[in-house]
Scaffold this motif. Structure first.
Motif, PDB file in Angstrom:
ATOM      1  N   LEU A   3      -0.712  -5.642   5.761  1.00 17.42           N
ATOM      2  CA  LEU A   3      -1.848  -4.895   6.310  1.00 17.42           C
ATOM      3  C   LEU A   3      -2.186  -5.342   7.733  1.00 17.42           C
ATOM      4  CD1 LEU A   3      -4.029  -4.753   3.094  1.00 17.42           C
ATOM      5  CD2 LEU A   3      -3.030  -2.794   4.278  1.00 17.42           C
TER       6      LEU A   3
ATOM      7  N   MET B  13       0.485  -3.920  10.184  1.00 11.87           N
ATOM      8  CA  MET B  13       0.413  -2.492  10.429  1.00 11.87           C
ATOM      9  C   MET B  13      -0.798  -2.088  11.253  1.00 11.87           C
ATOM     10  SD  MET B  13       3.240  -1.774   9.055  1.00 11.87           S
ATOM     11  CE  MET B  13       3.227   0.004   9.299  1.00 11.87           C
TER      12      MET B  13
ATOM     13  N   ARG C 237       6.248  -5.018  10.641  1.00  8.02           N
ATOM     14  CA  ARG C 237       5.875  -3.649  11.019  1.00  8.02           C
ATOM     15  C   ARG C 237       7.107  -2.752  11.146  1.00  8.02           C
ATOM     16  NH1 ARG C 237       1.326  -1.341  13.330  1.00  8.02           N
ATOM     17  NH2 ARG C 237       1.724   0.600  14.465  1.00  8.02           N
TER      18      ARG C 237
ATOM     19  N   GLU D  60       8.435  -2.198   7.731  1.00  9.85           N
ATOM     20  CA  GLU D  60       7.427  -1.706   6.796  1.00  9.85           C
ATOM     21  C   GLU D  60       7.584  -2.388   5.440  1.00  9.85           C
ATOM     22  OE1 GLU D  60       7.434   2.586   6.783  1.00  9.85           O
ATOM     23  OE2 GLU D  60       6.189   2.612   8.583  1.00  9.85           O
TER      24      GLU D  60
ATOM     25  N   PRO E  13       3.508  -0.274   3.034  1.00  8.03           N
ATOM     26  CA  PRO E  13       2.265   0.406   3.408  1.00  8.03           C
ATOM     27  C   PRO E  13       2.037   1.720   2.667  1.00  8.03           C
ATOM     28  CG  PRO E  13       3.935   0.772   5.084  1.00  8.03           C
ATOM     29  CD  PRO E  13       4.540  -0.179   4.087  1.00  8.03           C
TER      30      PRO E  13
ATOM     31  N   TYR F 114       0.082   5.334   3.479  1.00  6.90           N
ATOM     32  CA  TYR F 114      -0.411   6.105   4.621  1.00  6.90           C
ATOM     33  C   TYR F 114      -1.318   7.254   4.179  1.00  6.90           C
ATOM     34  CZ  TYR F 114       3.035   3.978   7.789  1.00  6.90           C
ATOM     35  OH  TYR F 114       3.774   3.097   8.558  1.00  6.90           O
TER      36      TYR F 114
ATOM     37  N   VAL G 259      -2.241   3.681   8.190  1.00 10.16           N
ATOM     38  CA  VAL G 259      -2.085   2.806   7.027  1.00 10.16           C
ATOM     39  C   VAL G 259      -3.458   2.506   6.455  1.00 10.16           C
ATOM     40  CG1 VAL G 259      -1.342   0.545   6.227  1.00 10.16           C
ATOM     41  CG2 VAL G 259       0.051   1.802   7.870  1.00 10.16           C
TER      42      VAL G 259
ATOM     43  N   SER H 262      -2.013  -1.215   0.948  1.00 10.05           N
ATOM     44  CA  SER H 262      -0.668  -1.719   0.679  1.00 10.05           C
ATOM     45  C   SER H 262      -0.381  -1.604  -0.808  1.00 10.05           C
ATOM     46  CB  SER H 262      -0.542  -3.188   1.108  1.00 10.05           C
ATOM     47  OG  SER H 262      -1.391  -4.006   0.324  1.00 10.05           O
TER      48      SER H 262
END
Length: 245
Positions: free
Chosen positions: A140, A143, A181, A184, A201, A203, A208, A211
């Motif tokens: 988290l 992102m 990142r 992912e 992640p 979305y 984002v 998680s």
């Protein structure tokens, strides 16, 4: 009667009357005939402890995750829960390992929903945990937009103690977060507990919002087809993403 505790409870009750409607500092203070400075200080403590959430500067306050956990109420982030619950149940049925849905709040990752495998030995994790101490928390942070990431590090600092022993400097942290990142995917090995955590992640509208994680004993992870495990995790996350559109 201890006055400050009484005032804090009055504030919680006033916010809880309409738990998802943000109430401004002025609205809360005037509604309870409180000095604005006193009200702001109490709210700051309640926000820090997770009982109240500040939506943004001058945008108001709503109930925080901790208030919902006290009652077992799962309505916090209910749209996310509704999208994730069925897919997480299916993922746990498929892989027979525990799964976790979590969000970021300040320097903590907060569990919204979890599923449990039918295994004699299972990995358990707390509802609220420092972000650096978990795969979900690391994912988290990674992102976050760069500006928010820098603000997070400036405010909360680097990992300390055993929370993330591989990280020794800010540049090291930023490089590691950049890799998470790009991929992912966050992987965490808790050596002293022989536990593995994996997180990807979730979305909503291109951002984002949460998680999705798997936690399992290291010996079971080593015996699994790791590519297939990660593929299953990503597939479940993608199905949740589509439900959130």
């Amino acid at each position: 009667m201890i006055q400050v505790i009484n005032r804090a409870l009055d504030l919680l009750e006033q916010i809880a009357n309409e738990p998802e409607k943000p109430k401004s500092l002025t609205e809360l203070a005037d509604g309870l005939s409180l000095n604005h400075g006193t009200c702001a200080n109490i709210l700051k403590t309640l926000v820090t402890r997770g009982y109240v959430e500040q939506i943004g500067t001058k945008k108001g306050y709503i109930l925080g995750a901790k208030s919902y956990y006290l009652t077992g109420n799962k309505s916090y982030q209910k749209d996310l829960l509704e999208a994730a619950r069925e897919e997480m149940d299916a993922l746990t049925l498929l892989i027979n390992e525990n799964c976790l849905l979590a969000v970021l709040k300040d320097n903590q990752r907060i569990a919204l929903y979890r599923t449990f495998a039918e295994q004699d030995l299972q990995v358990r994790t707390t509802d609220i945990k420092p972000v650096y101490d978990s795969a979900s928390g690391r994912l988290l942070i990674a992102m976050l937009p760069d500006e928010k990431k820098q603000r997070f590090i400036a405010k909360f600092g680097l990992p300390t103690g055993d929370s993330w022993p591989e990280i020794q400097s800010e540049s090291n942290l930023l490089e590691t977060l950049a890799l998470i990142r790009r991929e992912e995917l966050a992987l965490q090995t808790i050596a002293n507990r022989h536990v593995m955590g994996l997180a990807v992640p979730i979305y909503k509208n291109g951002l984002v919002v949460a998680s999705l994680s798997i936690y399992l004993p290291e010996y079971r992870y080593m015996a699994l087809d790791k590519r297939q495990l990660i593929a299953s995790l990503r597939d479940s996350a993608e199905k949740i993403n589509k439900r959130l559109v």
